[in-house]
Design a protein around this motif. Structure first.
Motif, PDB file in Angstrom:
ATOM      1  N   TYR A  30       0.829  -1.204   0.000  1.00 12.39           N
ATOM      2  CA  TYR A  30       0.000   0.000   0.000  1.00 12.39           C
ATOM      3  C   TYR A  30       0.868   1.260   0.000  1.00 12.39           C
ATOM      4  O   TYR A  30       1.993   1.259   0.492  1.00 12.39           O
ATOM      5  N   ASP A  31       0.317   2.332  -0.549  1.00 14.57           N
ATOM      6  CA  ASP A  31       1.041   3.603  -0.647  1.00 14.57           C
ATOM      7  C   ASP A  31       1.322   4.196   0.730  1.00 14.57           C
ATOM      8  O   ASP A  31       0.542   4.013   1.673  1.00 14.57           O
ATOM      9  N   ILE A  32       2.418   4.939   0.815  1.00 10.57           N
ATOM     10  CA  ILE A  32       2.771   5.658   2.043  1.00 10.57           C
ATOM     11  C   ILE A  32       2.019   6.977   2.072  1.00 10.57           C
ATOM     12  O   ILE A  32       2.093   7.762   1.132  1.00 10.57           O
ATOM     13  N   LEU A  33       1.266   7.191   3.144  1.00 11.96           N
ATOM     14  CA  LEU A  33       0.510   8.429   3.354  1.00 11.96           C
ATOM     15  C   LEU A  33       1.343   9.491   4.054  1.00 11.96           C
ATOM     16  O   LEU A  33       1.234  10.676   3.784  1.00 11.96           O
ATOM     17  N   ASP A  34       2.139   9.024   5.002  1.00 10.66           N
ATOM     18  CA  ASP A  34       2.835   9.933   5.902  1.00 10.66           C
ATOM     19  C   ASP A  34       3.965   9.164   6.573  1.00 10.66           C
ATOM     20  O   ASP A  34       4.076   7.958   6.417  1.00 10.66           O
ATOM     21  N   LYS A  35       4.783   9.880   7.346  1.00 12.96           N
ATOM     22  CA  LYS A  35       5.833   9.262   8.155  1.00 12.96           C
ATOM     23  C   LYS A  35       5.744   9.849   9.556  1.00 12.96           C
ATOM     24  O   LYS A  35       5.615  11.060   9.704  1.00 12.96           O
ATOM     25  N   LEU A  36       5.783   8.983  10.556  1.00 10.43           N
ATOM     26  CA  LEU A  36       5.696   9.416  11.949  1.00 10.43           C
ATOM     27  C   LEU A  36       7.079   9.407  12.588  1.00 10.43           C
ATOM     28  O   LEU A  36       7.875   8.483  12.361  1.00 10.43           O
ATOM     29  N   SER A  37       7.348  10.397  13.398  1.00 11.14           N
ATOM     30  CA  SER A  37       8.609  10.483  14.120  1.00 11.14           C
ATOM     31  C   SER A  37       8.665   9.457  15.240  1.00 11.14           C
ATOM     32  O   SER A  37       7.633   9.039  15.773  1.00 11.14           O
ATOM     33  N   ASP A  38       9.890   9.070  15.598  1.00 13.60           N
ATOM     34  CA  ASP A  38      10.093   8.220  16.752  1.00 13.60           C
ATOM     35  C   ASP A  38       9.485   8.907  17.973  1.00 13.60           C
ATOM     36  O   ASP A  38       9.592  10.123  18.115  1.00 13.60           O
ATOM     37  N   SER A  39       8.804   8.175  18.811  1.00 12.91           N
ATOM     38  CA  SER A  39       8.121   8.658  20.020  1.00 12.91           C
ATOM     39  C   SER A  39       6.804   9.381  19.750  1.00 12.91           C
ATOM     40  O   SER A  39       6.185   9.882  20.683  1.00 12.91           O
ATOM     41  N   ALA A  40       6.364   9.439  18.487  1.00 12.89           N
ATOM     42  CA  ALA A  40       5.059  10.035  18.186  1.00 12.89           C
ATOM     43  C   ALA A  40       3.971   9.228  18.886  1.00 12.89           C
ATOM     44  O   ALA A  40       4.103   8.018  19.088  1.00 12.89           O
ATOM     45  N   GLN A  41       2.902   9.897  19.270  1.00 16.33           N
ATOM     46  CA  GLN A  41       1.774   9.239  19.919  1.00 16.33           C
ATOM     47  C   GLN A  41       0.693   8.943  18.888  1.00 16.33           C
ATOM     48  O   GLN A  41       0.351   9.799  18.078  1.00 16.33           O
ATOM     49  N   VAL A  42       0.158   7.716  18.913  1.00 18.50           N
ATOM     50  CA  VAL A  42      -0.928   7.330  18.024  1.00 18.50           C
ATOM     51  C   VAL A  42      -2.001   6.632  18.853  1.00 18.50           C
ATOM     52  O   VAL A  42      -1.730   6.122  19.940  1.00 18.50           O
ATOM     53  N   ARG A  43      -3.209   6.616  18.318  1.00 24.63           N
ATOM     54  CA  ARG A  43      -4.307   5.923  18.985  1.00 24.63           C
ATOM     55  C   ARG A  43      -4.674   4.706  18.148  1.00 24.63           C
ATOM     56  O   ARG A  43      -4.950   4.839  16.955  1.00 24.63           O
ATOM     57  N   LEU A  44      -4.647   3.544  18.741  1.00 20.25           N
ATOM     58  CA  LEU A  44      -4.954   2.305  18.037  1.00 20.25           C
ATOM     59  C   LEU A  44      -6.473   2.168  17.889  1.00 20.25           C
ATOM     60  O   LEU A  44      -7.197   2.239  18.871  1.00 20.25           O
ATOM     61  N   TYR A  45      -6.906   1.960  16.639  1.00 16.53           N
ATOM     62  CA  TYR A  45      -8.333   1.804  16.372  1.00 16.53           C
ATOM     63  C   TYR A  45      -8.720   0.394  16.005  1.00 16.53           C
ATOM     64  O   TYR A  45      -9.884   0.030  16.098  1.00 16.53           O
ATOM     65  N   GLY A  46      -7.790  -0.404  15.549  1.00 14.81           N
ATOM     66  CA  GLY A  46      -8.149  -1.780  15.239  1.00 14.81           C
ATOM     67  C   GLY A  46      -7.102  -2.479  14.411  1.00 14.81           C
ATOM     68  O   GLY A  46      -6.064  -1.922  14.081  1.00 14.81           O
ATOM     69  N   ALA A  47      -7.423  -3.732  14.090  1.00 12.23           N
ATOM     70  CA  ALA A  47      -6.555  -4.573  13.281  1.00 12.23           C
ATOM     71  C   ALA A  47      -7.452  -5.566  12.551  1.00 12.23           C
ATOM     72  O   ALA A  47      -8.633  -5.698  12.864  1.00 12.23           O
ATOM     73  N   LEU A  48      -6.876  -6.236  11.557  1.00 14.97           N
ATOM     74  CA  LEU A  48      -7.622  -7.232  10.795  1.00 14.97           C
ATOM     75  C   LEU A  48      -6.973  -8.599  10.972  1.00 14.97           C
ATOM     76  O   LEU A  48      -5.750  -8.720  10.895  1.00 14.97           O
ATOM     77  N   SER A  49      -7.791  -9.623  11.161  1.00 14.48           N
ATOM     78  CA  SER A  49      -7.236 -10.969  11.274  1.00 14.48           C
ATOM     79  C   SER A  49      -6.611 -11.404   9.949  1.00 14.48           C
ATOM     80  O   SER A  49      -5.729 -12.258   9.932  1.00 14.48           O
ATOM     81  N   THR A  50      -7.035 -10.803   8.851  1.00 17.26           N
ATOM     82  CA  THR A  50      -6.478 -11.128   7.540  1.00 17.26           C
ATOM     83  C   THR A  50      -5.166 -10.399   7.257  1.00 17.26           C
ATOM     84  O   THR A  50      -4.517 -10.661   6.252  1.00 17.26           O
ATOM     85  N   ALA A  51      -4.789  -9.475   8.124  1.00 19.24           N
ATOM     86  CA  ALA A  51      -3.539  -8.717   7.964  1.00 19.24           C
ATOM     87  C   ALA A  51      -2.801  -8.665   9.300  1.00 19.24           C
ATOM     88  O   ALA A  51      -2.654  -7.610   9.901  1.00 19.24           O
ATOM     89  N   PRO A  52      -2.331  -9.814   9.788  1.00 21.46           N
ATOM     90  CA  PRO A  52      -1.645  -9.822  11.083  1.00 21.46           C
ATOM     91  C   PRO A  52      -0.400  -8.952  11.057  1.00 21.46           C
ATOM     92  O   PRO A  52       0.312  -8.877  10.063  1.00 21.46           O
ATOM     93  N   GLY A  53      -0.179  -8.261  12.194  1.00 18.37           N
ATOM     94  CA  GLY A  53       1.007  -7.424  12.315  1.00 18.37           C
ATOM     95  C   GLY A  53       0.786  -5.975  11.914  1.00 18.37           C
ATOM     96  O   GLY A  53       1.699  -5.162  12.015  1.00 18.37           O
ATOM     97  N   TRP A  54      -0.422  -5.635  11.480  1.00 21.86           N
ATOM     98  CA  TRP A  54      -0.724  -4.267  11.064  1.00 21.86           C
ATOM     99  C   TRP A  54      -1.838  -3.704  11.930  1.00 21.86           C
ATOM    100  O   TRP A  54      -2.748  -4.418  12.345  1.00 21.86           O
ATOM    101  N   ALA A  55      -1.766  -2.395  12.205  1.00 15.96           N
ATOM    102  CA  ALA A  55      -2.745  -1.731  13.060  1.00 15.96           C
ATOM    103  C   ALA A  55      -3.261  -0.468  12.384  1.00 15.96           C
ATOM    104  O   ALA A  55      -2.491   0.287  11.784  1.00 15.96           O
TER     105      ALA A  55
END
Length: 75
Positions: A30-55
């Motif tokens: 998939y295309d890159i939308l953005d890049k996050l800095s080390d220590s950036a804060q994110v809020r986890l909204y979910g994951a897919l069982s068909t795509a393990p390891g991605w959030a």
């Protein structure tokens, strides 16, 4: 590989000083939308069982997919 099932929680990006790619979907193809800095804060909204390891995360007012390998809870 870590499995994350904690939704609607805040995580920190942990990339040892590098930037984390935010993608349009759960995978390297998939295309890159953005890049996050080390220590950036994110809020986890979910994951897919068909795509393990991605959030699906929210950062600022945007949403995107990141590798779970670079997320740390409660930092």
């Amino acid at each position: 590989q870590r499995q994350m099932c904690i939704r609607d929680r805040f995580f920190s990006v942990d990339t040892a000083g590098e930037r984390l790619n935010v993608r349009t979907g759960p995978g390297l193809e998939y295309d890159i939308l953005d890049k996050l800095s080390d220590s950036a804060q994110v809020r986890l909204y979910g994951a897919l069982s068909t795509a393990p390891g991605w959030a699906l995360v929210k950062y600022g007012r945007k949403f995107g997919w990141v590798s779970q390998d670079f997320l740390v809870l409660g930092r």
